[in-house]
Scaffold this motif. Structure first.
Motif, PDB file in Angstrom:
ATOM      1  N   SER A 107       0.800  -1.196  -0.159  1.00 60.16           N
ATOM      2  CA  SER A 107       0.064   0.069  -0.057  1.00 60.16           C
ATOM      3  C   SER A 107       0.751   1.285   0.042  1.00 60.16           C
ATOM      4  O   SER A 107       0.218   2.525  -0.158  1.00 60.16           O
ATOM      5  CB  SER A 107      -0.972  -0.072   1.253  1.00 60.16           C
ATOM      6  OG  SER A 107      -0.186   0.041   2.422  1.00 60.16           O
ATOM      7  N   LEU A 108       2.128   1.262   0.134  1.00 54.79           N
ATOM      8  CA  LEU A 108       2.981   2.452   0.229  1.00 54.79           C
ATOM      9  C   LEU A 108       2.993   3.092  -1.047  1.00 54.79           C
ATOM     10  O   LEU A 108       3.340   2.252  -2.307  1.00 54.79           O
ATOM     11  CB  LEU A 108       4.298   2.008   0.804  1.00 54.79           C
ATOM     12  CG  LEU A 108       4.365   1.600   2.020  1.00 54.79           C
ATOM     13  CD1 LEU A 108       5.913   1.232   2.379  1.00 54.79           C
ATOM     14  CD2 LEU A 108       4.162   2.601   3.298  1.00 54.79           C
ATOM     15  N   PRO A 109       2.975   4.129  -1.424  1.00 55.53           N
ATOM     16  CA  PRO A 109       2.874   4.669  -2.553  1.00 55.53           C
ATOM     17  C   PRO A 109       4.392   4.515  -3.361  1.00 55.53           C
ATOM     18  O   PRO A 109       5.348   4.693  -2.502  1.00 55.53           O
ATOM     19  CB  PRO A 109       2.762   6.472  -2.180  1.00 55.53           C
ATOM     20  CG  PRO A 109       3.584   6.379  -0.716  1.00 55.53           C
ATOM     21  CD  PRO A 109       2.950   5.048  -0.347  1.00 55.53           C
ATOM     22  N   LYS A 110       4.356   4.529  -4.640  1.00 50.02           N
ATOM     23  CA  LYS A 110       5.435   4.297  -5.345  1.00 50.02           C
ATOM     24  C   LYS A 110       6.187   5.169  -5.923  1.00 50.02           C
ATOM     25  O   LYS A 110       7.450   5.596  -6.076  1.00 50.02           O
ATOM     26  CB  LYS A 110       5.086   3.066  -6.702  1.00 50.02           C
ATOM     27  CG  LYS A 110       4.521   2.121  -6.003  1.00 50.02           C
ATOM     28  CD  LYS A 110       5.305   0.987  -5.216  1.00 50.02           C
ATOM     29  CE  LYS A 110       4.482  -0.279  -4.830  1.00 50.02           C
ATOM     30  NZ  LYS A 110       3.303  -0.061  -4.151  1.00 50.02           N
ATOM     31  N   ALA A 115       2.107   9.623  -3.190  1.00 48.87           N
ATOM     32  CA  ALA A 115       2.282  10.135  -1.918  1.00 48.87           C
ATOM     33  C   ALA A 115       1.555  11.332  -1.671  1.00 48.87           C
ATOM     34  O   ALA A 115       0.835  11.122  -0.522  1.00 48.87           O
ATOM     35  CB  ALA A 115       3.912  10.227  -1.520  1.00 48.87           C
ATOM     36  N   LEU A 116       1.518  12.164  -2.434  1.00 55.41           N
ATOM     37  CA  LEU A 116       0.964  13.559  -2.400  1.00 55.41           C
ATOM     38  C   LEU A 116      -0.705  13.216  -2.374  1.00 55.41           C
ATOM     39  O   LEU A 116      -1.435  14.074  -1.948  1.00 55.41           O
ATOM     40  CB  LEU A 116       1.457  14.575  -3.375  1.00 55.41           C
ATOM     41  CG  LEU A 116       2.792  14.978  -3.172  1.00 55.41           C
ATOM     42  CD1 LEU A 116       3.314  15.901  -4.184  1.00 55.41           C
ATOM     43  CD2 LEU A 116       3.038  15.845  -1.804  1.00 55.41           C
ATOM     44  N   ALA A 117      -0.890  12.303  -3.099  1.00 61.38           N
ATOM     45  CA  ALA A 117      -2.372  12.090  -3.575  1.00 61.38           C
ATOM     46  C   ALA A 117      -3.063  11.254  -2.198  1.00 61.38           C
ATOM     47  O   ALA A 117      -4.241  11.342  -2.222  1.00 61.38           O
ATOM     48  CB  ALA A 117      -2.622  11.367  -4.740  1.00 61.38           C
ATOM     49  N   LEU A 118      -2.104  10.645  -1.569  1.00 60.71           N
ATOM     50  CA  LEU A 118      -2.850   9.928  -0.333  1.00 60.71           C
ATOM     51  C   LEU A 118      -3.310  10.931   0.545  1.00 60.71           C
ATOM     52  O   LEU A 118      -2.696  11.781   1.064  1.00 60.71           O
ATOM     53  CB  LEU A 118      -1.827   8.998   0.367  1.00 60.71           C
ATOM     54  CG  LEU A 118      -1.537   7.537  -0.283  1.00 60.71           C
ATOM     55  CD1 LEU A 118      -0.334   6.961   0.426  1.00 60.71           C
ATOM     56  CD2 LEU A 118      -2.805   6.658  -0.542  1.00 60.71           C
TER      57      LEU A 118
END
Length: 272
Positions: A107-110, A115-118
């Motif tokens: 689930s970690l952003p790639k 990351a900014l969209a989470l």
């Protein structure tokens, strides 16, 4: 009567195990050859109907074979012994931890944009599900330990598992609701519902209010649909393979206990 009970138990386990393997193989073939990347079925392919018909037939067979079983409500009638089922519960706990770690890292952003969209809610959910899975692992070990020591486990143990499965179903359903293809998640959905209902029913035995037949039905359904869901994970349709294996193991263990506890007595049928 003992032979009759053993025959019925063998039939239930054989049907569930054999059908689960067959359905998993068919699902593998289907996902490998019949499904587009967007989840749509290729024209002229009908394997999804074969799996659906097989699933309905399995559920009907289970319902018919389970119906004559003796009603049992108390913990000591079902879970008071047997090393193999409790070893499976412990193995399931290990898989819950491993699966939770795998799910968290998946689930970690790639990328930085991801990351900014989470949102903060998404970050919390991504952490919450693996943590609740770890709590489930602890409760399963505690349950197995109590059973091995012939001590009545607290109903809170399976109630915690039920809460985890409810939260997991809600979170997953939010993701599935945005998927236009039902074929992408239908077996994951059936597995999640079956596991949730089985866990809820299992908690009742510690209250002395268990329902053996409906509990066994849902636990065997959970085994069947979890086996298919594992194939979905292996084919890249989901990223919770460890959790699915954990659920399959603990539901298989519960099914064995519901069917094969030596303290159980099968229904007395009149002989001519």
């Amino acid at each position: 009567m003992k032979r009759l009970g053993s025959t019925r138990a063998a039939a239930l386990l054989g049907i569930t195990g054999g059908a689960a393997v067959l359905a998993a193989i068919l699902r593998w073939v289907q996902l490998s050859n019949d499904i587009k990347s967007n989840g749509a079925v290729l024209p002229g392919r009908y394997l999804y109907l074969v799996i659906a018909v097989l699933s309905v037939a399995v559920l009907a067979a289970l319902a018919v074979l389970i119906r004559p079983l003796r009603r049992q409500t108390r913990w000591e009638e079902i879970f008071s012994g047997g090393k193999l089922p409790n070893i499976l519960h412990i193995a399931s706990a290990v898989c819950f931890v491993i699966g939770g770690v795998m799910l968290y890292y998946a689930s970690l952003p790639k990328t930085e944009d991801e990351a900014l969209a989470l949102t903060q809610l998404q970050k919390t959910i991504n952490l919450l599900i693996p943590l609740l899975g770890a709590v489930c692992a602890v409760t399963l070990v505690a349950f197995a330990r109590k059973c091995l020591r012939h001590e009545k486990p607290s109903p809170l143990l399976y109630m915690i598992v039920s809460v985890y499965l409810i939260v997991r179903l809600i979170v997953n359903f939010q993701k599935w609701s945005t998927d236009p293809s039902l074929n992408d998640f239908v077996y994951h959905l059936f597995a999640a519902i079956s596991c949730m209902l089985a866990a809820f029913q299992l908690a009742g035995f510690s209250f002395g209010k268990g329902k053996r037949r409906i509990t066994l039905f849902w636990s065997l359904c959970a085994v069947y649909f979890s086996a298919i869901s594992i194939v979905d994970c292996l084919c890249g349709r989901a990223n919770d393979a460890g959790i699915q294996v954990a659920l399959l193991l603990t539901m298989a263990a519960s099914s064995l206990q519901l069917l094969c506890n030596p303290a159980q007595n099968e229904p007395e049928e009149k002989t001519l």
